[in-house]
Design an enzyme around this catalytic site. Sequence first.
Site, PDB file in Angstrom:
ATOM      1  N   ALA A   1     -94.376  88.497  80.790  1.00  0.00           N
ATOM      2  CA  ALA A   1     -95.224  87.299  80.804  1.00  0.00           C
ATOM      3  C   ALA A   1     -94.439  86.028  81.068  1.00  0.00           C
ATOM      4  CB  ALA A   1     -95.992  87.191  79.492  1.00  0.00           C
TER       5      ALA A   1
ATOM      6  N   ARG B   1     -86.878  79.632  86.921  1.00  0.00           N
ATOM      7  CA  ARG B   1     -85.608  79.459  87.633  1.00  0.00           C
ATOM      8  C   ARG B   1     -85.529  80.243  88.939  1.00  0.00           C
ATOM      9  NH1 ARG B   1     -81.599  81.004  83.181  1.00  0.00           N
ATOM     10  NH2 ARG B   1     -80.054  80.885  84.851  1.00  0.00           N
TER      11      ARG B   1
HETATM   12  C1  UD1 Z   1     -84.666  87.544  73.870  1.00  0.00           C
HETATM   13  C2  UD1 Z   1     -84.311  87.962  72.466  1.00  0.00           C
HETATM   14  C3  UD1 Z   1     -82.802  87.841  72.287  1.00  0.00           C
HETATM   15  C4  UD1 Z   1     -82.081  88.697  73.319  1.00  0.00           C
HETATM   16  C5  UD1 Z   1     -82.558  88.306  74.709  1.00  0.00           C
HETATM   17  C6  UD1 Z   1     -81.994  89.255  75.730  1.00  0.00           C
HETATM   18  C7  UD1 Z   1     -86.172  87.364  71.024  1.00  0.00           C
HETATM   19  C8  UD1 Z   1     -86.705  86.363  70.085  1.00  0.00           C
HETATM   20  N1  UD1 Z   1     -84.987  87.089  71.543  1.00  0.00           N
HETATM   21  O1  UD1 Z   1     -84.271  86.199  74.070  1.00  0.00           O
HETATM   22  O2  UD1 Z   1     -82.434  88.266  70.985  1.00  0.00           O
HETATM   23  O3  UD1 Z   1     -80.689  88.522  73.195  1.00  0.00           O
HETATM   24  O4  UD1 Z   1     -83.987  88.377  74.797  1.00  0.00           O
HETATM   25  O5  UD1 Z   1     -82.269  88.738  77.013  1.00  0.00           O
HETATM   26  O6  UD1 Z   1     -86.795  88.365  71.267  1.00  0.00           O
HETATM   27  N2  UD1 Z   1     -91.536  87.258  77.236  1.00  0.00           N
HETATM   28  C9  UD1 Z   1     -92.899  87.391  77.248  1.00  0.00           C
HETATM   29  N3  UD1 Z   1     -93.647  86.533  76.497  1.00  0.00           N
HETATM   30  C10 UD1 Z   1     -93.096  85.555  75.748  1.00  0.00           C
HETATM   31  C11 UD1 Z   1     -91.682  85.430  75.751  1.00  0.00           C
HETATM   32  C12 UD1 Z   1     -90.928  86.290  76.499  1.00  0.00           C
HETATM   33  O7  UD1 Z   1     -93.457  88.268  77.908  1.00  0.00           O
HETATM   34  O8  UD1 Z   1     -93.838  84.820  75.097  1.00  0.00           O
HETATM   35  C13 UD1 Z   1     -90.731  88.203  78.038  1.00  0.00           C
HETATM   36  C14 UD1 Z   1     -89.981  87.542  79.173  1.00  0.00           C
HETATM   37  O9  UD1 Z   1     -90.735  87.605  80.378  1.00  0.00           O
HETATM   38  C15 UD1 Z   1     -88.734  88.388  79.284  1.00  0.00           C
HETATM   39  C16 UD1 Z   1     -88.518  88.875  77.858  1.00  0.00           C
HETATM   40  O10 UD1 Z   1     -89.750  88.741  77.196  1.00  0.00           O
HETATM   41  O11 UD1 Z   1     -88.933  89.503  80.086  1.00  0.00           O
HETATM   42  C17 UD1 Z   1     -87.449  88.071  77.139  1.00  0.00           C
HETATM   43  O12 UD1 Z   1     -87.787  86.726  77.166  1.00  0.00           O
HETATM   44  P1  UD1 Z   1     -86.666  85.632  77.260  1.00  0.00           P
HETATM   45  O13 UD1 Z   1     -87.298  84.302  77.089  1.00  0.00           O
HETATM   46  O14 UD1 Z   1     -85.823  85.865  78.431  1.00  0.00           O
HETATM   47  O15 UD1 Z   1     -85.802  86.026  75.978  1.00  0.00           O
HETATM   48  P2  UD1 Z   1     -85.063  85.130  74.971  1.00  0.00           P
HETATM   49  O16 UD1 Z   1     -86.048  84.457  74.104  1.00  0.00           O
HETATM   50  O17 UD1 Z   1     -84.075  84.337  75.710  1.00  0.00           O
END
Ligand code: UD1
Length: 453
Positions: free
Chosen positions: A10, A15
């Site tokens: 989602a 970027r």
């Molecule tokens: C998350 C993890 C972090 C881990 C990192 C690895 C959490 C809180 N943190 O970080 O511990 O080291 O991934 O990359 O889980 N996504 C959704 N819906 C949302 C938010 C995210 O579908 O509301 C999806 C994104 O598209 C992505 C994945 O979840 O595929 C991870 O989201 P991202 O924002 O990259 O992760 P971080 O919060 O940085």
Amino acid sequence: MSVNVVILAAGQGKRMHSQLPKVLHTLAGRSMIAHVIEAADALAPRTVCVVYGHGGDRVREALSGATLSFARQEPQLGTGHAVQQALPLLSDAGVTVVLYGDVPLIRGETLRRLVAASADSVAVLTATLEDPSGYGRIVRGDHGGVREIVEEKDASDSQKAIREINTGLMALPTARLRGWLARLGNDNAQQEYYLTDVVKLAREDRVAVQAVSVTDASETLGVNSRAQLAQVERLYQRDHANALLEQGVALADPARIDVRGSLTCGTDVFIDVNCIFEGVVSVGDGAHIGASCVLKNVSVGPGTRIEPFCHLDSAVIGERCRIGPYARIRPGTRLAEDVHIGNFVEVKASEIAAGSKANHLAYIGDSTVGRNVNIGAGTITCNYDGANKHRTIIEDDVFIGSDTQLVAPVIVRQGATIGAGATITREVPSGALALTRVKQSTIEGWKRPQKKA
Ligand code: UD1
Ligand code: CA
């Protein structure tokens, strides 16, 4: 064990600076999420649920599969919130594996290890990195078990020094997961519902939390930018090239081949630099593929040589053929053995039988060509009348002189000869010579016009 897979997809992917949802960007010719789904298939899951976001209808449209289901997450309030959206689609039995749609190099084998560790516990896939910045850190307790996962933005300085990170991929008992997700709060630096907080809740419920570590951290690389996508593409291609070398394929340079689909090679196949293979390609024993060729859905027979700079699409090439350099073979072409197609020759939807040659500058479209036919330079099948396509039939042992136009529909019978520069509009009988050229007239001592002073 019964396995549900939830693929988080989602996130906006800002970027990438693209209109296309991030997970639909391609790696080796297929969307990133298609690679993730394929890895998930190794778990024989009962359901694979994709969590998609705003503008993600294209994600739904791009994917299909019997076990696929979709849950929309709008707005995006964190990874825990994302998994919550999938809950109505999951069955309580067994475990739920959480994957990311933008972590495409993950291997099925690794996921099987993760699931094996999650029988009565939560299993978290971790990696140890030189530079852990940006990731959630794995905080271990006194006995080495995972105590919690702390996001970088919430971490103390000593926690930031931890190099073991959360890859984000997890396997959890589904029935328990439901309870934990309901208890998540968003009291943290990003005011998000963190999936990682289920670790603390599991421990409160006396459920063990295991860390399963990846040996090769590149498997869990996430793609947030075009540069990272390009990096992941190179890693994928390097692996593929190494596998080909292992199988005995001679690659001039394993860093300069791109396989966007499947490539199957016989023994002693040589592939020169900068070739691209798309779809399903097979190359027979001893075949040679010259530099900078593009082959898409093609089968190349044993002993065939494809010289540099050829483009072949949806064709079957027989044994011991010679193609190119600079040849274009279009869909529906079937070449039998010992056929020569030379430079600047285009062949489309045509069958060419054994031993026939078109060595220079020709267009052969919608044609059936017999055995041992010689097609002279500049010969063109005029297959299109502006409305419909018509077939040209050239029987065995025909010789077609240079610069001939064959206006289809037309038949040239066995053993016929066509003189250079002919425009053939009617059937040429067997054994005949057909000429359509105007007789040459010669004026002796011709004075060229002079420029006026
Ligand atoms: C998350 C993890 C972090 C881990 C990192 C690895 C959490 C809180 N943190 O970080 O511990 O080291 O991934 O990359 O889980 N996504 C959704 N819906 C949302 C938010 C995210 O579908 O509301 C999806 C994104 O598209 C992505 C994945 O979840 O595929 C991870 O989201 P991202 O924002 O990259 O992760 P971080 O919060 O940085
Ligand atoms: Ca990320």
